[in-house]
Design an enzyme around this catalytic site. Structure first.
Site, mmCIF file in Angstrom:
data_model
loop_
_atom_site.group_PDB
_atom_site.id
_atom_site.type_symbol
_atom_site.label_atom_id
_atom_site.label_comp_id
_atom_site.label_asym_id
_atom_site.label_seq_id
_atom_site.Cartn_x
_atom_site.Cartn_y
_atom_site.Cartn_z
ATOM 1 N N ASP A 242 0.806 -1.225 0.000
ATOM 2 C CA ASP A 242 0.000 0.000 0.000
ATOM 3 C C ASP A 242 0.839 1.274 0.000
ATOM 4 O O ASP A 242 0.417 2.303 -0.535
ATOM 5 C CB ASP A 242 -0.953 0.026 1.207
ATOM 6 C CG ASP A 242 -0.227 0.305 2.513
ATOM 7 O OD1 ASP A 242 0.695 -0.462 2.856
ATOM 8 O OD2 ASP A 242 -0.583 1.283 3.201
ATOM 9 N N ASP B 23 6.001 0.478 2.968
ATOM 10 C CA ASP B 23 6.392 -0.739 3.675
ATOM 11 C C ASP B 23 6.019 -1.954 2.827
ATOM 12 O O ASP B 23 5.694 -1.829 1.649
ATOM 13 C CB ASP B 23 5.745 -0.789 5.065
ATOM 14 C CG ASP B 23 4.238 -0.554 4.999
ATOM 15 O OD1 ASP B 23 3.652 -0.712 3.909
ATOM 16 O OD2 ASP B 23 3.641 -0.214 6.041
ATOM 17 N N TYR C 91 -5.117 0.523 9.382
ATOM 18 C CA TYR C 91 -6.319 0.881 8.611
ATOM 19 C C TYR C 91 -7.545 0.546 9.436
ATOM 20 O O TYR C 91 -8.174 -0.496 9.247
ATOM 21 C CB TYR C 91 -6.338 0.169 7.256
ATOM 22 C CG TYR C 91 -5.344 0.756 6.286
ATOM 23 C CD1 TYR C 91 -5.633 1.939 5.606
ATOM 24 C CD2 TYR C 91 -4.109 0.161 6.075
ATOM 25 C CE1 TYR C 91 -4.715 2.501 4.734
ATOM 26 C CE2 TYR C 91 -3.186 0.712 5.207
ATOM 27 C CZ TYR C 91 -3.498 1.881 4.534
ATOM 28 O OH TYR C 91 -2.586 2.448 3.678
ATOM 29 N N GLU D 249 5.897 9.904 2.609
ATOM 30 C CA GLU D 249 5.438 8.546 2.269
ATOM 31 C C GLU D 249 4.306 8.607 1.250
ATOM 32 O O GLU D 249 3.342 9.343 1.423
ATOM 33 C CB GLU D 249 4.974 7.785 3.507
ATOM 34 C CG GLU D 249 4.686 6.319 3.199
ATOM 35 C CD GLU D 249 4.556 5.449 4.443
ATOM 36 O OE1 GLU D 249 4.694 4.212 4.320
ATOM 37 O OE2 GLU D 249 4.315 6.005 5.534
#
Length: 490
Positions: free
Chosen positions: A85, A88, A233, A468
């Site tokens: 996603d 990572d 999430y 990120e």
């Protein structure tokens, strides 16, 4: 991350002008100089850099290799493929499905524009990389695999996916451990993508649609919020938005009354000011508004709610409630804030098309806004990200003026190593995360988390909220970039 913003509260101050104030930024890149077609192409290259599994021969980021080829083995199931996603190496089902749904929505909204840019096949490939994975993840009835990788262990080692040795644990939802949000979002992904493939691969499209139906039934039959992906999430908004979202896409894909009946008689909706991986109400409301204009009169409430979203976001609306930075960027919260920028831009762009096609306006108290106002605001958001901002710099890697060079991303920040190379996890952060130098591999097309509410930005890997990237920021940019590339919009 997501937070519901319920019914709009009236603002006291009316703004007289319908024109957007365009501040002058010394050194800023003028919007006329922006190459939207190049930005579109690079947005899709970033999604290729996020692929997990066995990579195809035409894979463009040369520094990426095959990874996680044993995913699912611990659960005796093949879960190779799909997307990481962010920066990572974990595969999360909820944001991955949202990435696919929004990519599909973009492909369905701007097919001519994507064809003209020569990117439709790349968009389809990006969608299929996700749907192929979801077919594997949903191969058992009333079961959906929703996460691969141990997030805690993963965050204890800064290692590229090709060399990771961290556990690839598997999480699932089923009849005993339901997860309505993830099942319904995956259903929406399969339903929307089935329409994309209908003209080119009927067999595959039918397979996706059948899977969408079974996942929707599973989501409705076994209701419950799944917190297994927390704290990364967590669904703060509940699952009613995903059920409405899935039913809407299934109705568009099938035109079967059972799905419209759910929308009209059973669904729960709300006026919101945000579109994100956690909050999809306005996505469904915009889609249902088109059906309303086509003659489905029972859908007027959804059209009104779509209008409320516009009124809450437009800076010149008397009901405006979303913070806009001094430079003009929507800012909802730190941590991948650019997802809200591209999400807002795409919803505004898609709704502007619908308003234009049916000669409709949005009414906010005593003011009216037409499709041009909406598209001007959408363009402003995308232009900000691409360089028309107070810093005069791009927030897309490899694009435009002074783009960022230190994306918070394991694969990009580490040199390519042999497959059998051993990485010392404690030292990995010293060697690669904390090193204040440009990444050895360009994460082309990644839209990073972006500046703060005061337009300040630090291009440092260690400042992850700013540097990120996430897949869904880019997936929501694809459609609006295609439109901007094809049409001259001032």
């Amino acid at each position: 991350m997501g937070t519901i913003i319920h019914n709009l509260s009236a603002m006291a101050i009316l703004v007289g002008s319908l024109l957007f104030f365009q501040p002058f930024f010394p050194g800023a890149v003028h919007a006329a100089e922006l190459n939207y077609k190049d930005a579109l192409t690079k947005s899709l290259i970033f999604l290729e850099a996020q692929r997990s599994g066995k990579l195809p021969p035409n894979h463009r980021p040369a520094w990426r290799g095959d990874s996680a080829l044993d995913d699912g083995k611990l659960a005796n199931v093949d879960l190779v493929g799909g997307y990481y996603d962010a920066g990572d190496n974990v595969k999360y089902g909820l944001p991955m499905a949202f990435t696919v749904t929004t990519l599909s929505w973009g492909a369905l909204t701007y097919p001519t524009e994507l064809e003209a840019a020569g990117e439709m096949e790349n968009v389809k490939a990006a969608i299929k990389w996700g749907t192929d994975y979801f077919l594997k993840a949903s191969s058992h009835r009333d079961r959906l695999y929703v996460e691969v990788g141990d997030p805690v262990k993963d965050h204890e080692c800064w290692v590229r996916p090709e060399n990771m040795k961290t556990p690839r644990t598997v999480l699932q939802i089923d009849s005993e451990t339901p997860g309505t949000e993830i099942a319904a979002e995956t259903s929406a992904a399969m339903a929307s993508s089935s329409i994309v493939f209908r003209s080119s691969n009927q067999t595959y499209a039918r397979l996706l649609l059948n899977k969408a139906k079974t996942l929707y039934k599973f989501a409705k039959s076994h209701k419950g919020t799944y917190d297994g992906e927390c704290p990364f999430y967590c669904s703060y908004s509940g699952y009613n938005d995903e059920l409405l979202w899935a039913a809407t896409w299934l109705y568009i894909a099938t035109r079967k009354s059972v799905y419209l009946k759910y929308v009209l008689e059973e669904s729960i909706s709300a006026s919101v000011a945000e579109f994100s991986w956690d909050l999809k109400y306005v996505g469904a409301q915009v889609l249902l508004s088109k059906l309303y204009f086509e003659g489905e009169k029972g859908l007027e409430t959804f059209k009104n709610q779509a209008d409320n979203y516009i009124c809450s976001n437009l800076p010149t609306s008397p009901y405006h409630q979303i913070y806009v930075s001094p430079g003009g960027m929507v800012h909802m919260r730190d941590g991948a804030n650019t997802q809200y920028v591209t999400g807002t831009a795409f919803v505004f762009s898609a709704y502007s098309d619908i308003l234009a096609a049916y000669k409709q306006n949005v009414k906010c108290s005593d003011q009216q806004f037409d499709s041009t106002h909406l598209m001007t605001f959408a363009k402003k958001q995308m232009d900000y990200l691409l360089g028309d901002n107070p810093l005069g710099r791009s927030f897309m890697v490899g694009f435009g003026n002074n783009p960022p060079t230190q994306a918070h991303h394991r694969g990009a920040s580490m040199p390519v190593m042999p497959a059998n190379a051993e990485v010392n996890c404690p030292m990995s952060f010293v060697n690669w995360l904390n090193k204040d130098t440009p990444n050895p591999n360009e994460l082309t097309g990644a839209i990073l988390g972006g500046p703060d509410r005061n337009d300040k930005f630090l291009d440092k890997r260690t400042v992850s909220p700013m540097t990120e990237p996430v897949t869904y920021t880019n997936s929501m940019a694809v459609g609006v970039l295609a439109k901007l590339a094809a049409h001259k919009i001032t």
